[in-house]
Motif scaffolding. Structure first.
Motif, mmCIF file in Angstrom:
data_model
loop_
_atom_site.group_PDB
_atom_site.id
_atom_site.type_symbol
_atom_site.label_atom_id
_atom_site.label_comp_id
_atom_site.label_asym_id
_atom_site.label_seq_id
_atom_site.Cartn_x
_atom_site.Cartn_y
_atom_site.Cartn_z
ATOM 1 N N ASP A 60 26.648 51.478 34.473
ATOM 2 C CA ASP A 60 26.757 50.155 33.868
ATOM 3 C C ASP A 60 28.080 49.565 34.337
ATOM 4 O OD1 ASP A 60 28.719 51.438 32.377
ATOM 5 O OD2 ASP A 60 27.551 51.455 30.513
ATOM 6 N N SER A 61 28.567 48.545 33.668
ATOM 7 C CA SER A 61 29.786 47.891 34.127
ATOM 8 C C SER A 61 31.052 48.647 33.726
ATOM 9 C CB SER A 61 29.849 46.452 33.598
ATOM 10 O OG SER A 61 29.789 46.437 32.181
ATOM 11 N N THR A 62 30.891 49.785 33.051
ATOM 12 C CA THR A 62 32.044 50.596 32.658
ATOM 13 C C THR A 62 32.165 51.875 33.467
ATOM 14 O OG1 THR A 62 31.922 49.775 30.387
ATOM 15 C CG2 THR A 62 33.168 51.796 30.739
ATOM 16 N N ALA A 63 31.053 52.585 33.673
ATOM 17 C CA ALA A 63 31.146 53.923 34.251
ATOM 18 C C ALA A 63 29.898 54.267 35.045
ATOM 19 C CB ALA A 63 31.343 54.955 33.134
ATOM 20 N N GLU A 220 45.738 41.069 34.555
ATOM 21 C CA GLU A 220 45.585 41.873 33.338
ATOM 22 C C GLU A 220 44.106 42.012 32.972
ATOM 23 O OE1 GLU A 220 47.853 43.594 31.845
ATOM 24 O OE2 GLU A 220 49.381 42.889 33.245
ATOM 25 N N ALA A 221 43.414 42.837 33.729
ATOM 26 C CA ALA A 221 42.007 43.128 33.460
ATOM 27 C C ALA A 221 41.652 44.394 34.220
ATOM 28 C CB ALA A 221 41.107 41.969 33.881
ATOM 29 N N THR A 222 40.621 45.091 33.765
ATOM 30 C CA THR A 222 40.119 46.263 34.477
ATOM 31 C C THR A 222 38.901 45.837 35.275
ATOM 32 O OG1 THR A 222 40.882 47.737 32.720
ATOM 33 C CG2 THR A 222 39.238 48.602 34.248
ATOM 34 N N PHE A 223 39.003 45.945 36.607
ATOM 35 C CA PHE A 223 37.940 45.490 37.495
ATOM 36 C C PHE A 223 37.129 46.665 38.022
ATOM 37 C CE2 PHE A 223 40.929 41.976 37.723
ATOM 38 C CZ PHE A 223 40.093 40.864 37.704
ATOM 39 N N THR A 224 35.880 46.409 38.300
ATOM 40 C CA THR A 224 35.030 47.356 39.002
ATOM 41 C C THR A 224 34.465 46.658 40.233
ATOM 42 O OG1 THR A 224 34.411 48.563 37.002
ATOM 43 C CG2 THR A 224 32.910 48.707 38.872
ATOM 44 N N GLY A 225 34.527 47.328 41.374
ATOM 45 C CA GLY A 225 33.924 46.788 42.590
ATOM 46 C C GLY A 225 34.879 46.135 43.552
ATOM 47 N N GLY A 257 40.681 35.599 45.294
ATOM 48 C CA GLY A 257 39.869 34.561 44.658
ATOM 49 C C GLY A 257 38.747 35.140 43.824
ATOM 50 N N SER A 258 38.120 36.213 44.334
ATOM 51 C CA SER A 258 37.030 36.855 43.591
ATOM 52 C C SER A 258 37.515 37.434 42.269
ATOM 53 C CB SER A 258 36.409 37.971 44.436
ATOM 54 O OG SER A 258 35.839 37.482 45.619
ATOM 55 N N LEU A 259 38.714 38.026 42.285
ATOM 56 C CA LEU A 259 39.251 38.630 41.067
ATOM 57 C C LEU A 259 39.740 37.564 40.088
ATOM 58 C CD1 LEU A 259 41.218 41.686 42.505
ATOM 59 C CD2 LEU A 259 38.846 41.581 41.711
ATOM 60 N N VAL A 270 35.446 43.904 34.067
ATOM 61 C CA VAL A 270 35.290 42.624 34.738
ATOM 62 C C VAL A 270 34.835 42.870 36.170
ATOM 63 C CG1 VAL A 270 36.489 40.520 35.475
ATOM 64 C CG2 VAL A 270 37.084 41.609 33.294
ATOM 65 N N LEU A 271 33.898 42.054 36.649
ATOM 66 C CA LEU A 271 33.401 42.168 38.014
ATOM 67 C C LEU A 271 33.935 41.014 38.853
ATOM 68 C CD1 LEU A 271 29.650 43.105 37.446
ATOM 69 C CD2 LEU A 271 31.689 44.543 37.252
#
Length: 309
Positions: A60-63, A220-225, A257-259, A270-271
Motif C-alpha cells: 500500500d502507500s505505507t509499506a 517535511e513529509a515521508t515520500f514513497t517512490g 516539482g513532483s515532490l 505522500v506520493l
C-alpha cells in the motif's frame, strides 16, 4: 502524396516519435513506485516506456508486504520481443525480484552493449535477510559490470557497497563511487546525502572526482517512490540524447516539482505527482519562483557500459 493507411516502414520514411526507454521493474498496484512510477516518469519527460514486468509487489502507500517474482523466462521473452522490434536508447533496471531475473537482465544488457544502463537499488529492508543477501550478491556480480550509472540512496549504498566501513563519520559519495568502481561502475548517483540546516544533497560522482550535485531543502513529509521516479527520469533524458550532467539537472528539477506537488491518495505516505506539470496554474506569478538548474557541471559523455562477464 498522402501515405496509404496500409503503408509500412519499408514503404515510407519512419515517423519521428518519442525515444524508446526500457525499464525492468516490479508491478506496483498502489502506484507508489515500481513499474508504475517508471512508466509515468518516462512518459512525462517525453519517452516511450517499454515496461518489462519482473514481478509484483503486494503493498500500500505505507509499506511493502510481499513480492511475487516472475519466472526468468517470462522476463527474458518480454524484453527480447520488444528489443527485436524497437530501437531502445537506454535501459533502466529497478527491482528484478530474484537472482535468476538479474542473470537474465545481465545477459540481455550484454547483448545490447551499446545501450546505456541505469541501475537503481531500492531499499530492501522489508525483505527477508537471506533473500536480500542473495539478491545483492547477484546484483554486484552480474548487474554492476553492465551498469553505466548506479543510483541509490546514501544509506542503501553504504550498507551494500561498504558493509565493513570503519572510517570516522559517514562515507562520502566519492568513497562509495570508489567501491562501485571495483565492480565496473563508472558513475554513481548518491541521493539523500544529509546536510546541515535541513538540506539534502544528490551527488553524481566517479571514483576520480565529484562531477555534479543538486542540493534541496528537505520537505517535511515521508515520500514513497522518489528513487524510482528520479532514476527513470534520468534514464529517459539520457535516452533522448542529453549528456549526463544535463540529464541530471533536468531529472532533479523534475523530481523536485513532483515532490513539491506530492499528494496522499491513501492513509500512508505522500506520493510524487509525476504529472504535476500538466496541472493548471493558480497564479501565473508563481512562474517567477521556479527552481534554477540544480547542477553547474559542464557536460560530459556517458559511455556505454562494458560487458565484463
Amino acid at each position: 502524396m498522402t501515405p496509404s493507411p496500409l503503408s509500412t516502414p519499408e514503404d515510407d520514411e519512419a515517423v519521428a516519435g518519442p525515444v524508446c526507454v526500457m525499464t525492468f521493474n516490479a508491478g506496483d498496484a498502489s502506484g507508489a513506485g515500481g513499474l508504475t512510477a517508471d512508466i509515468m516518469a518516462i512518459a512525462a519527460v517525453g519517452g516511450h516506456p517499454l515496461g518489462v514486468v519482473t514481478g509484483a509487489y503486494a503493498r500500500d502507500s505505507t509499506a511493502i508486504f510481499d513480492h511475487f517474482p516472475f519466472d526468468s523466462d517470462a522476463v527474458d521473452e518480454q524484453a527480447r520481443a520488444a528489443l527485436e522490434d524497437m530501437p531502445v536508447q537506454a535501459i533502466k533496471v529497478g527491482f528484478a525480484g530474484s537472482p535468476e531475473n538479474l542473470a537474465v537482465i545481465a545477459e540481455i544488457t550484454a547483448d545490447y552493449a551499446d545501450v546505456p544502463v541505469i541501475s537503481y537499488m531500492p531499499d530492501l529492508s522489508w525483505w527477508r535477510d537471506d533473500l536480500i543477501d542473495q539478491y545483492l550478491d547477484a546484483a554486484a556480480e552480474l548487474l554492476l559490470p553492465q551498469t553505466s550509472v548506479l543510483v541509490g540512496s546514501h544509506s542503501v549504498l553504504w550498507r551494500w557497497l561498504l558493509p565493513e566501513w570503519a572510517g570516522s563519520g559517514n562515507p562520502t559519495p566519492r568513497e562509495l563511487a570508489i567501491a562501485a568502481a571495483e565492480h565496473g561502475v563508472p558513475y554513481l548517483l548518491v541521493t539523500g546525502v544529509p546536510l546541515p540546516d535541513q538540506h539534502i544533497d544528490n551527488v553524481l560522482t566517479s571514483a576520480q572526482a565529484v562531477l555534479a550535485s543538486g542540493r534541496f531543502e528537505r520537505i517535511e513529509a515521508t515520500f514513497t517512490g522518489a528513487g524510482d521516479t528520479l532514476s527513470a527520469t534520468l534514464t529517459a533524458l539520457v535516452a533522448s540524447g542529453c549528456d549526463l550532467g544535463e540529464a541530471l539537472g533536468e531529472a532533479l528539477s523534475y523530481l523536485d516539482g513532483s515532490l513539491e506537488c506530492g499528494f496522499r491518495p491513501g492513509m500512508g505516505h505522500v506520493l510524487p505527482d509525476r504529472m504535476f506539470w500538466a496541472q493548471p496554474e493558480d497564479d501565473p506569478e508563481d512562474d517567477e519562483s521556479s527552481a534554477a538548474d540544480p547542477t553547474d557541471a559542464a557536460g560530459f559523455d556517458l559511455p556505454p557500459h562494458d560487458t565484463q562477464h
